[in-house]
Write an enzyme that holds these catalytic residues in place. Structure first.
Site, short mmCIF file in Angstrom:
data_model
loop_
_atom_site.label_atom_id
_atom_site.label_comp_id
_atom_site.label_asym_id
_atom_site.label_seq_id
_atom_site.Cartn_x
_atom_site.Cartn_y
_atom_site.Cartn_z
N GLY A 173 -1.46 -7.34 -10.51
CA GLY A 173 -2.22 -6.22 -9.96
C GLY A 173 -3.16 -5.66 -11.00
N ASN A 183 6.79 -3.40 -4.73
CA ASN A 183 6.08 -4.67 -4.64
C ASN A 183 6.52 -5.34 -3.34
OD1 ASN A 183 6.49 -7.90 -6.27
ND2 ASN A 183 4.78 -7.16 -5.08
N GLY A 184 5.56 -5.66 -2.51
CA GLY A 184 5.90 -6.29 -1.24
C GLY A 184 5.10 -5.67 -0.12
N CYS A 214 1.34 -6.43 -6.32
CA CYS A 214 1.94 -5.45 -7.21
C CYS A 214 2.93 -6.05 -8.19
CB CYS A 214 2.70 -4.38 -6.42
SG CYS A 214 1.65 -3.48 -5.29
N TYR A 227 1.81 -20.31 -7.86
CA TYR A 227 0.65 -19.63 -8.41
C TYR A 227 0.89 -18.21 -8.92
CZ TYR A 227 -3.79 -17.12 -8.47
OH TYR A 227 -4.84 -16.33 -8.84
#
Ligand code: SF4
Length: 486
Positions: free
Chosen positions: A44, A119-120, A18, A259
């Site tokens: 995402g 996010n997570g 996300c 990345y």
């Protein structure tokens, strides 16, 4: 005709699940949020959503697909009025994306409406969900974000901040949150700071977002990273910082630098592109072999390959070309050509490869399936010898902090040592940067070099939080209400 997916789960990479964006104090809040989400598309690609507030009402819009397809027209943006908005990009962790899982989630609470994007991943979400359901909570999605919503609903206290603090105290794992209430935009980062969150400024508006590249796209200024464990409240009086949790040693995700994050982002004071070049240089110092050219596996392997080539004094050549126009799905005319799938994304460029000894530089090996095909492609283009160098240590463990990872059994590095992986991938030699080398590359002068100062669990198994759900037998990262109670 067979419709097959070329979705990111097929490309043999770990993936962020996300990206988040929130803005307070701009008449163009929804449009700027859409642009910010567009810059965060790499975090995402499955679905996106925006919720805005115009002083009276909340306005949501969510859809499956890319941000440009969902929010690219003026009519959609016009239906999201107001000076405050939050947005969210999402990867699904299962094959099907349910509309109800698309964030930001919205609910009416006793104190008013609240939209939430996350996010997570929470490592005790199933445990909490079970307790909540036993207490009468009715869940409508399969996201752990809804667990946070219910915890906020059950919390008490005179202020929304008190409820959020109470809710967040109960959760374990990684979270960078943005929330939108009737008067505020709120950001929160977990005490370890696993996932990123930054604060920016655009004229009178304040912005919270996952990466600085989402500030750049709207011409906003980076102000600072939100600190691990910090809750930031933005309202008409400005920005208020709260740090209600005991300070612990921060452990931001090291894979963001390798990345996930866009190379033009700056995270934790480190420019991602420069960091990747330093990792590539360290990789060359550790494991270079004499070759004619250094070839990146594009796009993500490019900065590390540049650093590697500079350090090794070997020409950097584009021996693999990436097709950037591969969509989410592709119609294959027959089963016979399904094996050509990797060529949808990469093709070997024979000019710099034919008759050459080459080093291929990539950022990671997950299952190894794509690496094997790329190596075969490079050999078929005439390379004499192919040596693969990887700018991360072997990925031996799954991530439980918001990154799409195959099960541990599917990870090539879990099943084989380097000699075994060399054989599986079909290269003349294979080397990964060492964990010590990675930390050396991350360390700028004056920085604390003592490890661990990041989360590096997918390389070391040293998870910085309890894994309550996993230890309770639930290895899926994502909640799934549809398969029954946890
Ligand atoms: Fe990042 Fe790996 Fe930690 Fe997950 S386990 S947060 S991918 S370093």
């Amino acid at each position: 005709m067979t419709r097959v997916t070329t979705n990111p789960f097929d490309d043999d990479k770990l993936h962020e699940e996300c990206g988040v964006f929130g803005i307070f104090g701009s008449p163009d809040a929804a449009a700027l949020t859409a642009l910010g989400l567009h810059a965060l598309q790499h975090r995402g690609q499955e679905a996106s959503g925006i919720v805005s507030f115009d002083g009276e009402r909340f306005y949501p819009h969510r859809a499956i697909g890319l941000v440009g397809d969902t929010f690219g027209d003026a009519e959609t943006i016009a239906r999201l009025p107001g000076a405050a908005a939050i947005g969210h990009n999402r990867y699904a962790t299962s094959g099907e994306t349910a509309i109800r899982n698309i964030q930001p989630l919205y609910a009416d609470f006793a104190f008013g409406g609240l939209a939430l994007g996350h996010n997570g991943n929470l490592t005790n979400a199933r445990d909490l969900r079970r307790i909540l359901v036993e207490g009468g909570a009715l869940f409508q999605s399969t996201t752990d974000t809804e667990v946070i919503q219910h915890l906020i609903a059950n919390a008490t206290g005179p202020r929304l901040l008190d409820r959020i603090i109470q809710a967040l105290r109960q959760i374990e794992g990684a979270y960078s949150l943005v929330a939108l209430s009737r008067r505020k935009v709120i950001g929160a980062r977990d005490p370890l700071g696993v996932r990123p969150l930054v604060l920016g400024r655009l004229q009178d508006a304040w912005i919270l977002t996952s990466e600085t590249c989402a500030l750049d796209i709207i011409g906003a200024r980076y102000v600072r990273d939100v600190d691990p464990g910090e809750i930031v409240i933005i309202d008409n009086a400005g920005v208020h910082s709260h740090k209600p949790y005991p300070t612990v040693r921060q452990r931001p995700c090291i894979f963001e630098y390798i990345y996930f994050a866009r190379p033009d982002s700056t995270h934790g004071g480190l420019n991602v592109y420069e960091t990747r070049k330093r990792i590539g240089a360290e990789l060359a110092r550790e494991s270079h072999v004499p070759v004619d050219a250094v070839i990146p596996v594009p796009d993500s392997g490019v900065p590390a390959a540049l650093g590697y080539a500079n350090e090794a004094g070997v020409p950097f050549e584009l021996g693999l070309i990436r097709n950037h126009y591969v969509g989410r799905t592709f119609i294959e005319p027959s089963d016979e050509i399904r094996h050509l799938g990797v060529r949808l994304k990469h093709n070997a460029n024979s000019a710099p490869l034919a008759g050459k000894d080459v080093v291929l530089v990539d950022d990671s090996i997950v299952r190894g399936t794509t690496s094997r095909k790329i190596v075969e492609m490079v050999r078929n283009a005439g390379a004499v010898s192919v040596h693969m160098r990887i700018s991360s240590p072997p990925a031996t463990h799954s991530c439980f902090y918001g990154v799409n990872t195959p099960s541990q059994e599917e990870l090539l590095a879990h099943r084989h040592d380097v000699a075994g992986m060399t054989k599986e991938i079909g290269v003349d030699s294979l080397a990964f940067i060492s964990i010590d080398g990675l930390y050396r590359a991350m360390a700028e002068p004056g920085r604390n070099e003592a490890a661990p100062q990041y989360c590096d669990a997918c390389f070391t198994g040293d998870y910085p939080t309890r894994l309550t759900d996993k230890d309770g037998g639930n290895t899926q990262a994502q909640l799934s209400l549809l398969v029954g109670p946890a």
